[in-house]
Design an enzyme around this catalytic site. Structure first.
Site, PDB file in Angstrom:
ATOM      1  CD  GLU A  65      -2.550   1.591   0.099  1.00 49.80           C
ATOM      2  OE1 GLU A  65      -2.382   2.718  -0.410  1.00 49.80           O
ATOM      3  OE2 GLU A  65      -3.308   0.727  -0.384  1.00 49.80           O
ATOM      4  N   GLY A  80      -8.067   0.781   2.142  1.00 52.34           N
ATOM      5  CA  GLY A  80      -8.554   1.156   0.823  1.00 52.34           C
ATOM      6  C   GLY A  80      -9.364   2.431   0.787  1.00 52.34           C
ATOM      7  CG  HIS A 135     -47.670  -2.615   8.896  1.00 49.44           C
ATOM      8  ND1 HIS A 135     -47.775  -1.840   7.772  1.00 49.44           N
ATOM      9  CD2 HIS A 135     -48.398  -1.997   9.865  1.00 49.44           C
ATOM     10  CE1 HIS A 135     -48.553  -0.810   8.023  1.00 49.44           C
ATOM     11  NE2 HIS A 135     -48.939  -0.888   9.289  1.00 49.44           N
TER      12      HIS A 135
END
Length: 459
Positions: free
Chosen positions: A33, A41, A444
Site C-alpha cells: 500500500e 482502501g 409492518h
C-alpha cells in the site's frame, strides 16, 4: 530479492480479503500500500464510509433549520472531526488485521513493475525488489481532474477526497459535475447550510433515468434550493481575495457567466490509478477506456497477473471489488466457474435525500430494446412507513417481463431505497416469479411492503 507466492498491490476491499484468504491457506503473501493513510482502501478512508457518514450528519443538521450559518458551521466542523475519528479507527483495525496475520507481510511503499513477475517498491527506507508467481493489481481509482484554466493554481479547488477534510463550511459551494458524486455532495452540503450550485455538461439531470424518476429528483433538488445549471461548460477558475470565480459558458446560448465560490468541488468522474505501476514493463494491456484489460475471470493479458476493483474499469463500487475476490478464490480453490457476468445486473444507490436505488432496466430502456413488459408505479407517500418517518417524497417503479413474469428492473426513489434494492436484487438473480414477491409477508410498517402494493398493480 524477496520471493512470495502472491503479491497484492493495493489495500482495498478485494485485495485485503484476498490477502487474508491466501495467507490463511499457507501462502507466503505480501500486500503493498502506497500510504499509511490508505490502509483499508478508498472505501474506508476517502469514499463510501466517510461520505455516507457525512451524509448522515448532514441529515441530522437539516433538522436544525433554525440554526444560523455560524451555528451550522460548528455542527459541520464537529461532523468532519467525527468522521475523521471513524475513518482513523477503521484504518487502524484494518492495519491490525493484516500485521497480525501469519504468512502475510504489509509493505508501505509505491510499487511498479520491473518485469512481468518482479516489482520495485519504493519505501521510506529505500527500494525493494520482490518477486511472485501470482500478482493481483488492486490499486483503485482517482478523481479525474479536467483541463480547466486555473484549476491547478486555485487554492479553493477540491476533489471528493479533499473536500471532506475541509474544516470550514463553505457559504457557497460550486460543484462541477452533476453525476452521482456531484449530486451526493450537493445534497450533503445543502443540508449543512451551504448555498450549492451544480454545473453539468449534460442537457438534463440524470439522463440515464426514466423521465418520471428524473422529474421527482428535480423536485427534490429544487426544494432544497440547490441551483442546477445544465448544458454548460466550465472555462476557467481564478482566485480572488475572498472567493474563486468560476467562469462557464451556456452551450445553448453561448453566453458567458461567472460565479463566486468559497469552494469548488471537481466531480466529473474517476479513473483507474495506474500511472505509477509502469504496466508496459510487464506487458499488461489497457482497454479503450484506459483501464486494465481483463477477461471474465479477471486475468490480464499477462499469465499470472490479475486485476480487481476499480483499476479494471466498469462499475466502481466496493461491493464489486469484493465480488472480484470471490471470482479469484473460486478459480484458485474452487471450480473456476464464477465470472464477472454472474453478478449482472448490479444494484446501485445514489445517497441523496431520499436515496435513489436502481437495478436492471428502466421502463424506457425496456421499450427501446423491444421487451414485452408490464410496469407498476407507486408514490412513496402511499407507504405507511414513509408517513411514520415523515419522508414521503418520491416514486417507486418495477418492470416485469410479461412473457416470463420475472422482475427485470426496479427503481426506487424513496426513503430506505438503499435497503429495498437488495431485496429486488435477490428476486432478480433468483429469477423469482413476481407473484412470489407480491405475496410475501413483510413486517409492518416497512418500506419492503411496497413489493406487495406495487406488484399487486401488475395485471
Amino acid at each position: 530479492m524477496n520471493k512470495y507466492d502472491a503479491v497484492i498491490i493495493g489495500f482495498g476491499r478485494g485485495g485485503k480479503s484476498l490477502a487474508a484468504e491466501l495467507a490463511g491457506k499457507g501462502w507466503k503473501v505480501a500486500i503493498i500500500e502506497r500510504s499509511e493513510e490508505m490502509y483499508g482502501g478508498s472505501c474506508v478512508n476517502v469514499a463510501c464510509i466517510p461520505t455516507k457518514a457525512m451524509i448522515h450528519f448532514a441529515a441530522l443538521s437539516e433538522c436544525r433549520k433554525t440554526l444560523s450559518f455560524t451555528q451550522q458551521s460548528v455542527v459541520y466542523r464537529e461532523a468532519v472531526n467525527s468522521v475523521d475519528r471513524l475513518t482513523s479507527s477503521m484504518r487502524k483495525a484494518n492495519y491490525e488485521k493484516v500485521v497480525n496475520k501469519e504468512n502475510l507481510t504489509l509493505i508501505t511503499g509505491e510499487a511498479s513493475f520491473r518485469s512481468p513477475h518482479q516489482l520495485i517498491v519504493k519505501t521510506m527506507e529505500g527500494e525493494l525488489v520482490i518477486e511472485a508467481d501470482k500478482i493481483f493489481i488492486n490499486t483503485g481509482s482517482l478523481p479525474i481532474i479536467p483541463s480547466i484554466t486555473g484549476i491547478e493554481k486555485s487554492k479553493r479547488v477540491y476533489t471528493s477526497e479533499s473536500l471532506l477534510k475541509l474544516q470550514q463550511l463553505p457559504r457557497h459551494l460550486v460543484i462541477i459535475g452533476g453525476g452521482y458524486v456531484g449530486l451526493e455532495f450537493a445534497f450533503m452540503y445543502a443540508a449543512f447550510g451551504s448555498q450549492v450550485t451544480l454545473l453539468d455538461t449534460h442537457p438534463q439531470i440524470l439522463p440515464h433515468e426514466d423521465d418520471d424518476i428524473a422529474y421527482y429528483v428535480r423536485k427534490a433538488i429544487e426544494e432544497r434550493e440547490i441551483v442546477f445549471h445544465k448544458n454548460v461548460m466550465v472555462q476557467s477558475i481564478r482566485d480572488e481575495k475572498n472567493a474563486s470565480i468560476v467562469s462557464y459558458v451556456n452551450l445553448s446560448t453561448e453566453n458567458l457567466h461567472e460565479l463566486p465560490a468559497d469552494a469548488v468541488l471537481i466531480a466529473v468522474g474517476r479513473e483507474p490509478d495506474i500511472k505509477s505501476l509502469d504496466l508496459e514493463a510487464a506487458g499488461i494491456h489497457l482497454n479503450d477506456h484506459g483501464a486494465i484489460e481483463t477477461d471474465a475471470h479477471l486475468h490480464t493479458s499477462v499469465p499470472g497477473i490479475w486485476a480487481m476493483g476499480d483499476v479494471k474499469g466498469g462499475p466502481m463500487f466496493t461491493y464489486v471489488s469484493l465480488d472480484d475476490y470471490r471470482i479469484i478464490i473460486d478459480e484458485l480453490f474452487g471450480k473456476g466457474q464464477r465470472t464477472v457476468f454472474d453478478r449482472d445486473p448490479i444494484p446501485t444507490t445514489l445517497f441523496i435525500e431520499p436515496p435513489l436505488a436502481k437495478i436492471g432496466v428502466g421502463e424506457e430502456e425496456a421499450f427501446r430494446v423491444g421487451c414485452n413488459i408490464k410496469v407498476a408505479k407507486l408514490l412513496a407517500s402511499e407507504m405507511g412507513r414513509a408517513k411514520t418517518l415523515g419522508q414521503t417524497e418520491g416514486l417507486m417503479k418495477i418492470v416485469v417481463n410479461a412473457d416470463t413474469n420475472h422482475i427485470i428492473g426496479c427503481t426506487f426513489f424513496c426513503v430506505e431505497a438503499n435497503e429495498m434494492i437488495n431485496l429486488a436484487a435477490v428476486a432478480i438473480h433468483a429469477k423469482l416469479d413476481y407473484r412470489f414477491m407480491r405475496d410475501q409477508v413483510f413486517t409492518h410498517p416497512s418500506m419492503s411492503e411496497a413489493f406487495n402494493k406495487l406488484l399487486s398493480l401488475i395485471e
